[in-house]
Write a protein that holds these residues in place. Structure first.
Motif, PDB file in Angstrom:
ATOM      1  N   PRO A 135       1.901  10.100  -5.705  1.00 50.90           N
ATOM      2  CA  PRO A 135       1.320   8.777  -5.455  1.00 50.90           C
ATOM      3  C   PRO A 135       0.161   8.781  -4.457  1.00 50.90           C
ATOM      4  O   PRO A 135      -0.716   7.919  -4.514  1.00 50.90           O
ATOM      5  CB  PRO A 135       2.508   7.973  -4.915  1.00 50.90           C
ATOM      6  CG  PRO A 135       3.697   8.635  -5.510  1.00 50.90           C
ATOM      7  CD  PRO A 135       3.355  10.105  -5.505  1.00 50.90           C
ATOM      8  N   ILE A 136       0.150   9.758  -3.548  1.00 50.39           N
ATOM      9  CA  ILE A 136      -0.907   9.800  -2.547  1.00 50.39           C
ATOM     10  C   ILE A 136      -2.246  10.204  -3.178  1.00 50.39           C
ATOM     11  O   ILE A 136      -3.303  10.020  -2.589  1.00 50.39           O
ATOM     12  CB  ILE A 136      -0.524  10.761  -1.402  1.00 50.39           C
ATOM     13  CG1 ILE A 136       0.834  10.339  -0.826  1.00 50.39           C
ATOM     14  CG2 ILE A 136      -1.562  10.754  -0.281  1.00 50.39           C
ATOM     15  CD1 ILE A 136       1.365  11.276   0.221  1.00 50.39           C
ATOM     16  N   GLN A 137      -2.205  10.733  -4.375  1.00 53.32           N
ATOM     17  CA  GLN A 137      -3.421  11.130  -5.074  1.00 53.32           C
ATOM     18  C   GLN A 137      -3.931  10.050  -6.019  1.00 53.32           C
ATOM     19  O   GLN A 137      -4.884  10.279  -6.764  1.00 53.32           O
ATOM     20  CB  GLN A 137      -3.169  12.423  -5.845  1.00 53.32           C
ATOM     21  CG  GLN A 137      -2.845  13.605  -4.937  1.00 53.32           C
ATOM     22  CD  GLN A 137      -2.490  14.862  -5.695  1.00 53.32           C
ATOM     23  OE1 GLN A 137      -2.233  14.839  -6.892  1.00 53.32           O
ATOM     24  NE2 GLN A 137      -2.476  15.996  -4.990  1.00 53.32           N
ATOM     25  N   LEU A 138      -3.311   8.865  -5.976  1.00 59.14           N
ATOM     26  CA  LEU A 138      -3.764   7.767  -6.819  1.00 59.14           C
ATOM     27  C   LEU A 138      -5.155   7.311  -6.389  1.00 59.14           C
ATOM     28  O   LEU A 138      -5.473   7.273  -5.199  1.00 59.14           O
ATOM     29  CB  LEU A 138      -2.801   6.583  -6.722  1.00 59.14           C
ATOM     30  CG  LEU A 138      -1.425   6.713  -7.381  1.00 59.14           C
ATOM     31  CD1 LEU A 138      -0.581   5.488  -7.041  1.00 59.14           C
ATOM     32  CD2 LEU A 138      -1.574   6.832  -8.895  1.00 59.14           C
ATOM     33  N   THR A 139      -5.975   6.959  -7.355  1.00 61.28           N
ATOM     34  CA  THR A 139      -7.280   6.368  -7.060  1.00 61.28           C
ATOM     35  C   THR A 139      -7.152   4.854  -7.069  1.00 61.28           C
ATOM     36  O   THR A 139      -6.168   4.308  -7.580  1.00 61.28           O
ATOM     37  CB  THR A 139      -8.325   6.813  -8.088  1.00 61.28           C
ATOM     38  OG1 THR A 139      -7.868   6.440  -9.406  1.00 61.28           O
ATOM     39  CG2 THR A 139      -8.537   8.319  -8.040  1.00 61.28           C
ATOM     40  N   ASN A 140      -8.123   4.196  -6.508  1.00 60.15           N
ATOM     41  CA  ASN A 140      -8.095   2.734  -6.423  1.00 60.15           C
ATOM     42  C   ASN A 140      -7.963   2.126  -7.824  1.00 60.15           C
ATOM     43  O   ASN A 140      -8.856   2.276  -8.652  1.00 60.15           O
ATOM     44  CB  ASN A 140      -9.367   2.231  -5.752  1.00 60.15           C
ATOM     45  CG  ASN A 140      -9.328   0.728  -5.489  1.00 60.15           C
ATOM     46  OD1 ASN A 140      -8.419   0.028  -5.923  1.00 60.15           O
ATOM     47  ND2 ASN A 140     -10.316   0.242  -4.774  1.00 60.15           N
ATOM     48  N   PRO A 141      -6.845   1.443  -8.114  1.00 63.91           N
ATOM     49  CA  PRO A 141      -6.666   0.870  -9.444  1.00 63.91           C
ATOM     50  C   PRO A 141      -7.503  -0.386  -9.681  1.00 63.91           C
ATOM     51  O   PRO A 141      -7.626  -0.849 -10.814  1.00 63.91           O
ATOM     52  CB  PRO A 141      -5.166   0.548  -9.484  1.00 63.91           C
ATOM     53  CG  PRO A 141      -4.829   0.265  -8.056  1.00 63.91           C
ATOM     54  CD  PRO A 141      -5.686   1.204  -7.245  1.00 63.91           C
ATOM     55  N   PHE A 142      -8.064  -0.931  -8.601  1.00 59.98           N
ATOM     56  CA  PHE A 142      -8.858  -2.155  -8.710  1.00 59.98           C
ATOM     57  C   PHE A 142     -10.223  -1.955  -8.046  1.00 59.98           C
ATOM     58  O   PHE A 142     -10.530  -2.572  -7.021  1.00 59.98           O
ATOM     59  CB  PHE A 142      -8.118  -3.324  -8.050  1.00 59.98           C
ATOM     60  CG  PHE A 142      -6.724  -3.532  -8.580  1.00 59.98           C
ATOM     61  CD1 PHE A 142      -6.506  -3.904  -9.900  1.00 59.98           C
ATOM     62  CD2 PHE A 142      -5.618  -3.364  -7.745  1.00 59.98           C
ATOM     63  CE1 PHE A 142      -5.223  -4.097 -10.391  1.00 59.98           C
ATOM     64  CE2 PHE A 142      -4.330  -3.550  -8.228  1.00 59.98           C
ATOM     65  CZ  PHE A 142      -4.133  -3.919  -9.550  1.00 59.98           C
ATOM     66  N   PRO A 143     -11.078  -1.098  -8.607  1.00 66.83           N
ATOM     67  CA  PRO A 143     -12.366  -0.782  -7.973  1.00 66.83           C
ATOM     68  C   PRO A 143     -13.329  -1.958  -7.887  1.00 66.83           C
ATOM     69  O   PRO A 143     -14.221  -1.966  -7.046  1.00 66.83           O
ATOM     70  CB  PRO A 143     -12.925   0.335  -8.869  1.00 66.83           C
ATOM     71  CG  PRO A 143     -12.264   0.128 -10.184  1.00 66.83           C
ATOM     72  CD  PRO A 143     -10.888  -0.361  -9.861  1.00 66.83           C
ATOM     73  N   GLN A 144     -13.133  -2.937  -8.734  1.00 68.77           N
ATOM     74  CA  GLN A 144     -13.998  -4.121  -8.714  1.00 68.77           C
ATOM     75  C   GLN A 144     -13.325  -5.298  -8.003  1.00 68.77           C
ATOM     76  O   GLN A 144     -13.734  -6.449  -8.194  1.00 68.77           O
ATOM     77  CB  GLN A 144     -14.354  -4.513 -10.156  1.00 68.77           C
ATOM     78  CG  GLN A 144     -14.999  -3.412 -10.974  1.00 68.77           C
ATOM     79  CD  GLN A 144     -16.268  -2.876 -10.332  1.00 68.77           C
ATOM     80  OE1 GLN A 144     -17.075  -3.656  -9.793  1.00 68.77           O
ATOM     81  NE2 GLN A 144     -16.457  -1.567 -10.388  1.00 68.77           N
ATOM     82  N   ASN A 145     -12.312  -5.003  -7.216  1.00 64.52           N
ATOM     83  CA  ASN A 145     -11.572  -6.031  -6.479  1.00 64.52           C
ATOM     84  C   ASN A 145     -10.928  -7.071  -7.393  1.00 64.52           C
ATOM     85  O   ASN A 145     -10.786  -8.243  -7.020  1.00 64.52           O
ATOM     86  CB  ASN A 145     -12.497  -6.733  -5.463  1.00 64.52           C
ATOM     87  CG  ASN A 145     -12.962  -5.794  -4.378  1.00 64.52           C
ATOM     88  OD1 ASN A 145     -12.204  -4.952  -3.897  1.00 64.52           O
ATOM     89  ND2 ASN A 145     -14.229  -5.918  -3.991  1.00 64.52           N
TER      90      ASN A 145
END
Length: 207
Positions: free
Chosen positions: A136-146
């Motif tokens: 889980p610590i390697q997850l990227t931002n799932p909401f890059p456009q906020n």
């Protein structure tokens, strides 16, 4: 979405990784941290691990390395089982004890364990501290456009989920909105007004 159990946490992690577009946002409340996630520094996990009660250290080892023995370990009488299974008061912080004292007998425990101890406690341990197919610590931002937000709530006196590990995760994933509650233990969502504040915070960010 309000996180309450390890299997829900893992499901939410899968959703954040693979189908974030199906989520409007997420609030994680004292989520479990697996001491064997590869991205956690060994010195940090070691320190946090040995802060646990000896009976929990053994239970975590069994759940991780020999999950097929987990049920036997938690039900045998030779050694103490997990402190959660054992209803130990040693894992309660000051605030947890105060909150528990206000509950009516079995009022809050029954819904949590309504599927039986094996399904609600034993299996949760195997899921939480077993081998995960992703870190889980390697997850990227799932909401890059906020288009949504992820919030993580943690008490700084939690005796079950070490705050040091939660702080590290929040530092590594700056897109998570981290809320640390001073003086709060593991049961802080039961404190008056806290659940409402969690929901209102989520809605205010995502509106």
């Amino acid at each position: 979405m309000l996180l309450v159990t390890p299997w829900v946490e893992k499901l939410l992690g899968v959703c954040l990784k693979y189908i974030p577009h199906r989520l409007a946002g997420a609030s994680l409340v004292t989520p479990v941290v697996n001491y064997w996630w590869s991205s956690l520094p060994a010195n940090l996990t070691r320190e946090a691990y040995y802060m646990q009660l000896p009976q929990d250290q053994w239970s975590l080892r069994v759940a991780h390395y020999a999950p097929w023995l987990n049920y036997w370990w938690q039900t045998q009488k030779l050694f103490p089982p997990s402190s959660v299974v054992d209803h130990s008061l040693k894992i309660l912080s000051r605030q947890d004890s105060e909150l528990k004292a206000t509950w009516k007998k079995h009022e809050n425990i029954a819904p949590v364990r309504q599927q039986g101890v094996h399904e609600s406690i034993h299996r949760d341990m195997m899921i939480a501290f077993g081998r995960w197919e992703f870190d889980p610590i390697q997850l990227t931002n799932p909401f890059p456009q906020n288009e949504g937000t992820v919030h993580l709530w943690q008490g700084d006196e939690d005796m079950l989920v070490p705050v040091t590990l939660q702080r590290y995760i929040a530092q590594q994933l700056p897109w998570i909105h981290y809320h640390e509650l001073p003086g709060a233990g593991h049961l802080f969502p039961y404190a008056k007004g806290v659940s409402d504040a969690i929901v209102k915070t989520q809605l205010s960010y995502d509106s």
